[in-house]
Design a protein around this motif. Structure first.
Motif, short mmCIF file in Angstrom:
data_model
loop_
_atom_site.label_atom_id
_atom_site.label_comp_id
_atom_site.label_asym_id
_atom_site.label_seq_id
_atom_site.Cartn_x
_atom_site.Cartn_y
_atom_site.Cartn_z
N UNK A 173 43.96 34.34 33.02
CA UNK A 173 45.41 34.40 33.09
C UNK A 173 45.97 35.34 32.03
N UNK A 174 45.36 35.32 30.86
CA UNK A 174 45.86 36.14 29.75
C UNK A 174 45.35 37.57 29.85
N UNK A 175 44.06 37.73 30.17
CA UNK A 175 43.44 39.05 30.24
C UNK A 175 42.71 39.22 31.57
N UNK A 176 43.44 39.33 32.68
CA UNK A 176 42.78 39.47 33.98
C UNK A 176 42.03 40.80 34.08
N UNK A 177 40.94 40.76 34.82
CA UNK A 177 40.16 41.98 35.01
C UNK A 177 40.94 42.94 35.92
N UNK A 178 40.76 44.24 35.70
CA UNK A 178 41.38 45.24 36.55
C UNK A 178 40.43 45.64 37.67
N UNK A 179 40.97 45.85 38.85
CA UNK A 179 40.19 46.31 39.99
C UNK A 179 39.52 47.63 39.66
N UNK A 180 38.24 47.73 39.95
CA UNK A 180 37.48 48.94 39.65
C UNK A 180 38.04 50.14 40.41
N UNK A 181 38.56 49.92 41.62
CA UNK A 181 39.01 51.02 42.47
C UNK A 181 40.44 51.45 42.22
N UNK A 184 42.57 41.89 39.21
CA UNK A 184 41.62 41.34 40.18
C UNK A 184 41.01 40.02 39.72
N UNK A 185 41.65 39.37 38.73
CA UNK A 185 41.13 38.08 38.27
C UNK A 185 39.75 38.23 37.68
N UNK A 186 38.80 37.46 38.19
CA UNK A 186 37.43 37.52 37.70
C UNK A 186 36.55 38.42 38.55
N UNK A 228 39.95 44.07 43.65
CA UNK A 228 41.02 43.23 44.17
C UNK A 228 40.77 42.95 45.65
N UNK A 229 41.51 42.01 46.21
CA UNK A 229 41.27 41.62 47.60
C UNK A 229 41.50 42.78 48.56
N UNK A 230 42.54 43.58 48.30
CA UNK A 230 42.85 44.70 49.21
C UNK A 230 41.72 45.71 49.23
N UNK A 231 41.20 46.08 48.06
CA UNK A 231 40.13 47.06 48.01
C UNK A 231 38.82 46.49 48.56
N UNK A 232 38.59 45.21 48.32
CA UNK A 232 37.38 44.58 48.83
C UNK A 232 37.39 44.55 50.36
N UNK A 233 38.58 44.39 50.94
CA UNK A 233 38.69 44.35 52.40
C UNK A 233 38.60 45.73 53.02
N UNK A 234 38.65 46.78 52.20
CA UNK A 234 38.68 48.15 52.72
C UNK A 234 37.47 48.96 52.26
N UNK A 235 36.35 48.29 51.99
CA UNK A 235 35.17 49.01 51.53
C UNK A 235 34.58 49.86 52.66
#
Length: 221
Positions: free
Chosen positions: A3-11, A16-18, A22-29
């Motif tokens: 919550x304090x330091x969420x991870x950033x989406x690699x893409x 992207x939480x843990x 993120x969900x959007x990028x994961x759904x568009x691989x």
């Protein structure tokens, strides 16, 4: 901490939480659920055997790929191999485990030459093979194959030179006679390295060799 330091989406850099994406990028691989040649995993409109495999059957019997080797998968693979971003391996394992369970007796990771293993500090194929073998309920042998020749990186060579570059590179150190073997690796381009490993395994009695890879390089053009 998430919550304090969420991870950033690699893409895309979004929170992207843990997770590494993120969900959007994961759904568009790229290449997810893509019909592929059952032998070499190149994209095929109806999942039929491609012309190259019909003309010149490779040493391996089958290949399954989770994704295409394109952005952001290519950057993630490179970050895993050269930047030790092991979080990427967890996503890759999840995607590879979502494919049908192989009918096999043994899992082998693509080996690294000892000098490269020392320089890199780990074998990314082994990091994929261990958790996959657990999920499949199969034994994994991390020392079943030795890579005796420190070949030039395949990416530096023309496609037609890659088979000669890896000829005689491997040596089987454990018994595989009569076994159906699954080889785990990160990327397949021409398939020359995987074909040479399959040829080496079958020369000492392996019944069949199937490849499981993270990503397949799309055909040129």
């Amino acid at each position: 901490m998430q919550l304090v330091l969420p991870q950033q989406c690699f893409a895309c850099g979004a929170p992207s939480g843990s997770d590494v994406l993120c969900r959007a990028c994961c759904a568009d691989l790229p290449g997810a659920d893509q019909p592929r040649c059952p032998v070499c995993a190149i994209a095929q409109p109806r999942g039929e055997t491609c012309g190259a495999c019909l003309r010149d059957r490779p040493s391996f019997d089958a290949t399954r790929a989770a994704l295409d080797y394109a952005f952001p998968v290519d950057r993630m693979v490179q970050a895993l191999k050269y930047g030790r971003r092991l979080a990427a391996s967890r996503l890759f394992v999840d995607l590879m485990a979502a494919l049908p369970v192989p009918e096999a007796d043994l899992v082998l990771p693509m080996p690294l030459h000892p000098s490269r293993l020392r320089a890199r500090g780990f074998n990314q194929a082994a990091e994929l093979a261990r958790p996959l073998a657990r999920r499949w309920g199969l034994p994994v042998r991390l020392d079943g194959i030795a890579r005796d020749v420190d070949t030039r990186p395949q990416v530096d060579l023309p496609w037609k030179a890659r088979a000669a570059n890896v000829r005689g590179a491997f040596r089987v150190t454990g018994r595989v006679d009569g076994l159906r073997v699954v080889v785990v690796d990160d990327v397949m381009t021409t398939g020359a390295t995987l074909a040479e490993l399959a040829r080496t395994l079958k020369a000492v009695g392996a019944a069949s060799v199937e490849n499981r890879i993270v990503a397949r390089t799309p055909a040129p053009g």
